[in-house]
Scaffold this motif. Structure first.
Motif, mmCIF file in Angstrom:
data_model
loop_
_atom_site.group_PDB
_atom_site.id
_atom_site.type_symbol
_atom_site.label_atom_id
_atom_site.label_comp_id
_atom_site.label_asym_id
_atom_site.label_seq_id
_atom_site.Cartn_x
_atom_site.Cartn_y
_atom_site.Cartn_z
ATOM 1 N N GLU A 215 -89.143 3.065 -16.176
ATOM 2 C CA GLU A 215 -89.663 2.045 -15.265
ATOM 3 C C GLU A 215 -91.180 2.100 -15.301
ATOM 4 O O GLU A 215 -91.775 3.168 -15.195
ATOM 5 N N GLY A 217 -93.243 -0.925 -13.971
ATOM 6 C CA GLY A 217 -93.631 -2.237 -13.445
ATOM 7 C C GLY A 217 -93.338 -3.344 -14.444
ATOM 8 O O GLY A 217 -92.226 -3.443 -14.954
ATOM 9 N N ASP A 218 -94.367 -4.104 -14.730
ATOM 10 C CA ASP A 218 -94.294 -5.195 -15.680
ATOM 11 C C ASP A 218 -93.903 -4.761 -17.083
ATOM 12 O O ASP A 218 -93.332 -5.518 -17.836
ATOM 13 N N TYR A 277 -81.532 12.856 -11.939
ATOM 14 C CA TYR A 277 -81.606 11.487 -11.429
ATOM 15 C C TYR A 277 -80.269 10.768 -11.355
ATOM 16 O O TYR A 277 -80.179 9.704 -10.750
ATOM 17 N N THR A 285 -84.475 2.704 -13.834
ATOM 18 C CA THR A 285 -85.200 2.571 -12.569
ATOM 19 C C THR A 285 -86.099 3.770 -12.266
ATOM 20 O O THR A 285 -86.800 3.762 -11.266
ATOM 21 N N THR A 434 -84.500 -2.305 -21.600
ATOM 22 C CA THR A 434 -84.164 -2.117 -20.185
ATOM 23 C C THR A 434 -82.726 -2.549 -19.933
ATOM 24 O O THR A 434 -81.959 -1.852 -19.262
ATOM 25 N N ASN A 435 -82.346 -3.703 -20.521
ATOM 26 C CA ASN A 435 -80.963 -4.169 -20.371
ATOM 27 C C ASN A 435 -79.966 -3.215 -21.021
ATOM 28 O O ASN A 435 -78.832 -3.082 -20.564
ATOM 29 N N ALA A 438 -79.699 -0.760 -18.190
ATOM 30 C CA ALA A 438 -79.303 -1.281 -16.879
ATOM 31 C C ALA A 438 -77.970 -2.018 -16.942
ATOM 32 O O ALA A 438 -77.147 -1.898 -16.043
ATOM 33 N N LEU A 439 -77.782 -2.821 -17.994
ATOM 34 C CA LEU A 439 -76.552 -3.609 -18.103
ATOM 35 C C LEU A 439 -75.590 -2.991 -19.111
ATOM 36 O O LEU A 439 -74.551 -3.558 -19.402
ATOM 37 N N LYS B 139 -88.943 -0.811 -0.998
ATOM 38 C CA LYS B 139 -88.627 -0.063 -2.206
ATOM 39 C C LYS B 139 -88.286 1.382 -1.854
ATOM 40 O O LYS B 139 -87.399 1.987 -2.438
ATOM 41 N N TYR B 144 -83.251 5.522 -4.862
ATOM 42 C CA TYR B 144 -81.975 6.144 -5.235
ATOM 43 C C TYR B 144 -82.131 7.589 -5.681
ATOM 44 O O TYR B 144 -83.053 7.927 -6.407
ATOM 45 N N ARG B 145 -81.246 8.436 -5.229
ATOM 46 C CA ARG B 145 -81.090 9.788 -5.773
ATOM 47 C C ARG B 145 -79.592 10.043 -5.861
ATOM 48 O O ARG B 145 -78.826 9.502 -5.064
ATOM 49 N N GLN B 168 -77.424 2.475 -6.463
ATOM 50 C CA GLN B 168 -78.682 1.926 -6.942
ATOM 51 C C GLN B 168 -78.770 0.454 -6.534
ATOM 52 O O GLN B 168 -78.282 -0.408 -7.235
ATOM 53 N N LEU B 171 -80.517 -2.091 -9.054
ATOM 54 C CA LEU B 171 -80.178 -2.113 -10.475
ATOM 55 C C LEU B 171 -79.037 -3.060 -10.824
ATOM 56 O O LEU B 171 -79.117 -3.801 -11.797
ATOM 57 N N ASN B 172 -77.959 -3.055 -10.024
ATOM 58 C CA ASN B 172 -76.764 -3.782 -10.436
ATOM 59 C C ASN B 172 -76.824 -5.241 -10.042
ATOM 60 O O ASN B 172 -76.857 -5.572 -8.861
ATOM 61 N N GLN B 173 -76.855 -6.091 -11.057
ATOM 62 C CA GLN B 173 -76.880 -7.509 -10.758
ATOM 63 C C GLN B 173 -75.448 -7.999 -10.543
ATOM 64 O O GLN B 173 -74.528 -7.397 -11.067
ATOM 65 N N THR B 256 -88.977 -5.125 -8.648
ATOM 66 C CA THR B 256 -88.251 -4.912 -9.900
ATOM 67 C C THR B 256 -89.027 -5.403 -11.121
ATOM 68 O O THR B 256 -88.595 -5.189 -12.242
ATOM 69 N N GLY B 257 -90.140 -6.090 -10.891
ATOM 70 C CA GLY B 257 -90.884 -6.647 -12.013
ATOM 71 C C GLY B 257 -90.095 -7.727 -12.734
ATOM 72 O O GLY B 257 -90.388 -8.061 -13.873
ATOM 73 N N ASN B 259 -87.114 -7.371 -13.692
ATOM 74 C CA ASN B 259 -86.089 -6.765 -14.541
ATOM 75 C C ASN B 259 -84.731 -6.815 -13.860
ATOM 76 O O ASN B 259 -84.621 -7.200 -12.712
ATOM 77 N N PHE B 260 -83.741 -6.359 -14.595
ATOM 78 C CA PHE B 260 -82.356 -6.271 -14.105
ATOM 79 C C PHE B 260 -81.878 -7.629 -13.590
ATOM 80 O O PHE B 260 -81.213 -7.716 -12.562
ATOM 81 N N SER B 261 -82.265 -8.707 -14.269
ATOM 82 C CA SER B 261 -81.810 -10.068 -13.920
ATOM 83 C C SER B 261 -82.159 -10.461 -12.498
ATOM 84 O O SER B 261 -81.354 -11.061 -11.803
#
Lengths: 455, 311
Positions: A215, A217-218, A277, A285, A434-435, A438-439, B139, B144-145, B168, B171-173, B256-257, B259-261
């Motif tokens: 992670e 940011g941008d 984590y 994240t 990232t996807n 994350a996905l 935030k 999350y931990r 999280q 994170l999960n869309q 989230t910037g 991200n993660f949809s």
């Protein structure tokens, strides 16, 4: 009438008050330099730049906070000896704002570009704004840097930007004490490293061998691209790496997909990550600066990150071969070759005034490199400048990084995402990685999506 | 710098002098004197850039080649932008409704109670925090931990106390968008509550009394008297929040910037224009946003006029 006059006085008074307030915002005249009359001592190295008293050079960069102080300190001698004033401005929004400023005709005199790809964009889109490097700079680069580094600052045969600092990314951070206690040795080959990971899984089920975080940011995703690049360089070799960067082979070439799979074997392996984590999705994240911190409380054992990760350890952490943390070279797959993933900033100029040229030349000299090494007392900075005396570097770790960079057997390749077009290198490559976490997208899906976005 | 100051004094002096001169000045000079600079500034700072944006949305990434409506086609057909449009739609639907409903119910509940002032202050406070500040706060709340580790996020700590697994949130869309929306609702409820509370208080006492005599109370009073009486104010609040929501950018970018949809149009057009340097696509996304906002603005202004007429 009476009221009218009073009102008019009020208007004038108000206007004057505002004018005074505005005038107060002007910077006071700098009178500090007047004290010196004779040439200052210790300025022999700076004589060539001449007398630049009363001039000003603006510098715009993405180097901020702790590292900013070291940067500014390294110009103090130059300012003292030449009389020029260096105005330093660091910004986290540098990449976006630089282009905006160039387009608005408000470009800084000097900018430190962290990516050769950005240099290409500027040369292509704003050829009138950027100024080719002066002769002095070119001469310095010819004598102090290897051919390939000059190449990264060159676009279409014109040399624009000399390298400033360098990064050495092929490192794995670990805790020497933990390794010693467990009787582990630093792995020499890739297979050793995987064997060690399995060993850790078997020996201490409560911890994980690897930890990571991407992670940012941008820019979320970039640390993962470094992983992929390091593995492509090892599994497919430097020639394929070059073709991949130049898009002579597609991004979803089987060799690249295979490399992504190798990284997935570590970073998406539930037995291996993500120490401290949670599951592998937490990599997406976890702030990249926090990624390796669980090493300190024994939650994980290894964290692949560049030399500048040194600055992410909390204050009081000893970075040494017998300290709290240290790093080993990310081993190659054949155990013989020594591929190294590097990065760095490049100094581009947007004005050709003599003081700008002088400062640009100064930054490419061995004088600056050694000065910078001296003022960076906390460590975390190296350069590919071969005029840099390794002994000036602050820490053993910087010396190690510098030695790897300077090792003639090292096969150095520049960070691929920094060389690729912005839409990929600072776009889909980041977001798709990232996807990928994350996905939980598959290796081939990710590679296909990045290939589809290639401009 | 000095030139600017002098210029400022000259211009302001001239305007004030001309306007201040007694009588003989014709009306149109006064009007141009006051309105002129504003109209010029609007034309130069708003209308021109607006037209310019529409123009550059028809060109490629660096404006060198005319591409017609290609950028718009991309914005509506590529899957990553479809997610962005979907998210924006979810935001614009949920935030105004949630913020207004919560604000309204709250305003009615605390109306004329002993704790009214304190209760209203509490809900209004988040309005004083910047969007970025609020995002940073939330935030931390969502941090999350793993379940078996010490928690740093408030929400996950509560989950763990309740014996559930930590999760999280960001994170999960697609649920992560909902957790971002909570932040906006948290900020905007105070605004809705204040405006609605004021207009509830403006309902004439005789109407309320008459309704009481007719046997209305509680929910009946709320449904048949309160809501119809403040309908114009409700619409203004809804549309104002909807406009603010369309432009939401800070929350998504900070948390989230994109991200993660979770990206929305405003964030995406910033990212394309400045991050990816794709000016054409960025402009096209900005125009899409602009077009979507227009009906809301028109409706909002008409409602505001109605509110004023009633008064």
């Amino acid at each position: 009438m009476q009221i009218n006059t009073r009102r008019r006085y009020a208007a004038i008074a108000g206007g004057l008050g505002l004018a005074l307030a505005l005038a107060a915002c002007q910077p006071a005249d700098d009178t500090a330099g007047d004290g010196e009359t004779t040439a200052a001592e210790g300025c022999e190295d700076y004589a060539a730049y001449g007398d630049l008293a009363g001039t000003e050079v603006t510098v715009y960069t993405s180097i901020v906070e702790q590292e900013q102080t070291d940067q500014e300190d390294s110009y103090v001698e130059f300012e003292r000896c030449t009389g020029a004033d260096i105005k330093y401005e660091g910004s986290r929004e540098f990449e976006a704002q630089l282009l905006v400023r160039i387009e608005a005709g408000n470009a800084p005199d000097i900018a430190y570009l962290p990516q050769p790809g950005l240099l290409k964009t500027i040369v292509a889109d704003y050829p009138d704004a950027i100024v080719p490097a002066p002769e002095g700079t070119a001469a310095n680069v010819d004598s102090f840097f290897s051919e390939s580094w000059k190449g990264y600052g060159t676009v279409d045969g014109t040399f624009y930007a000399a390298p400033l600092g360098a990064n050495m990314k092929s490192f794995v951070w670990y805790s020497p004490a933990m390794f010693a206690d467990a009787g582990y040795e630093v792995p020499e080959t890739w297979d050793d490293m995987i064997a060690l990971s399995d060993q850790i899984v078997a020996d201490s089920p409560d911890t994980k061998p690897w930890c990571a975080g991407i992670e940012s940011g941008d820019a979320t995703g970039w640390p993962a691209t470094d992983w992929i690049e390091d593995v492509v360089l090892r599994s497919a070799g430097p020639d394929v790496y070059d073709q991949w960067v130049a898009h002579e082979i597609p991004f979803n070439d089987p060799q690249i997909v295979e490399a992504i799979g190798v990284v997935g074997g570590i970073l998406k392996n539930p037995a291996y990550v993500n120490g401290g984590y949670g599951d592998f999705k937490t990599i997406a994240t976890t702030p990249w600066g926090d990624g390796g911190l669980p090493i300190l409380d024994g939650q994980c054992w290894m964290h692949r990150a560049a030399n500048f990760y040194q600055n992410s350890w909390p204050e009081g952490t000893t970075v040494a071969e017998d300290g709290d943390v240290f790093a080993f070279y990310l081993p190659s797959m054949d155990g013989e070759s020594k591929p190294v993933l590097g990065g760095g900033e490049f100094v581009a100029a947007f004005d050709d005034r003599p003081e700008v040229a002088a400062f640009q030349t100064f930054l490419s000299s061995d004088t600056w490199a050694n000065e910078k090494a001296r003022v960076t007392e906390g460590g975390g900075w190296v350069s590919a400048n071969n005029g840099l005396d390794v002994e000036n570097l602050a820490t053993d770790f910087d010396k190690l990084a510098s030695t790897v960079l300077g090792d003639p057997t090292s096969v150095i390749r520049f960070d691929a995402s920094d060389l690729m077009p912005g839409a990929v290198g600072a776009g889909t490559f980041w977001t798709e990685m990232t996807n990928w976490f994350a996905l939980d997208k598959s290796d081939i899906e990710v590679a296909d999506a990045i290939e589809a976005s290639w401009p | 710098m000095l030139v600017v100051i002098v210029l400022f004094i000259v211009v302001m002096g001239a305007i004030l002098f001309l306007v201040d001169r007694p009588k003989r000045v014709p009306r149109w000079v006064v009007i141009t004197g006051f309105l002129g600079p504003a109209v010029l500034a609007l034309a130069f700072g708003l209308v021109y850039p607006g037209l310019r944006t529409i123009y550059s949305s028809l060109f490629n990434r660096n404006g060198s080649e005319y591409v017609g409506f290609d950028n718009y086609a991309r914005a509506f057909t590529e899957s990553q932008f479809q997610i962005v449009l979907r998210n924006t739609a979810v935001w614009v639907l949920l935030v105004p409704i949630l913020a207004t409903v919560i604000g309204l119910v709250y305003a009615v509940l605390v109306d004329r109670t002993r704790f009214e002032k304190i209760a209203k202050t509490l809900v209004f406070l988040p309005m004083a925090i910047s969007m970025v500040g609020a995002s940073v706060i939330w935030k931390f709340v969502y941090e999350y931990r793993p379940t078996d580790r010490p928690q740093t996020g408030l929400l996950n700590q509560i989950l763990v106390w309740l014996g559930m697994d930590s999760r999280q949130f960001l994170l999960n869309q697609p649920v992560n968008t909902l957790f971002l929306i909570v932040v906006m609702v948290w900020i905007q409820t105070g605004f809705a509550m204040t405006v609605l509370s004021a207009s509830i208080k403006a309902i004439p006492d005789d109407i309320i009394e008459a309704a009481r005599l007719d046997g209305l109370s509680g929910i009946g009073m709320f449904r048949h008297i309160t809501v119809p009486s403040i309908r114009p104010a409700l619409v203004v609040v809804l549309t104002t929040i909807a406009m603010g929501t369309m432009k939401v950018f800070d929350i998504v970018r900070t948390m989230t910037g994109g991200n993660f949809s979770t990206s929305v149009v405003a964030n995406e057009f910033y990212k394309q224009s400045f991050g990816q340097n794709d000016k054409g696509l960025g402009a096209a996304l900005a125009v899409v946003l602009f077009v979507l906002v227009i009906p809301l603005v028109v409706y909002n202004i008409r409602q505001m006029r109605m509110v004023e007429e009633i008064r």
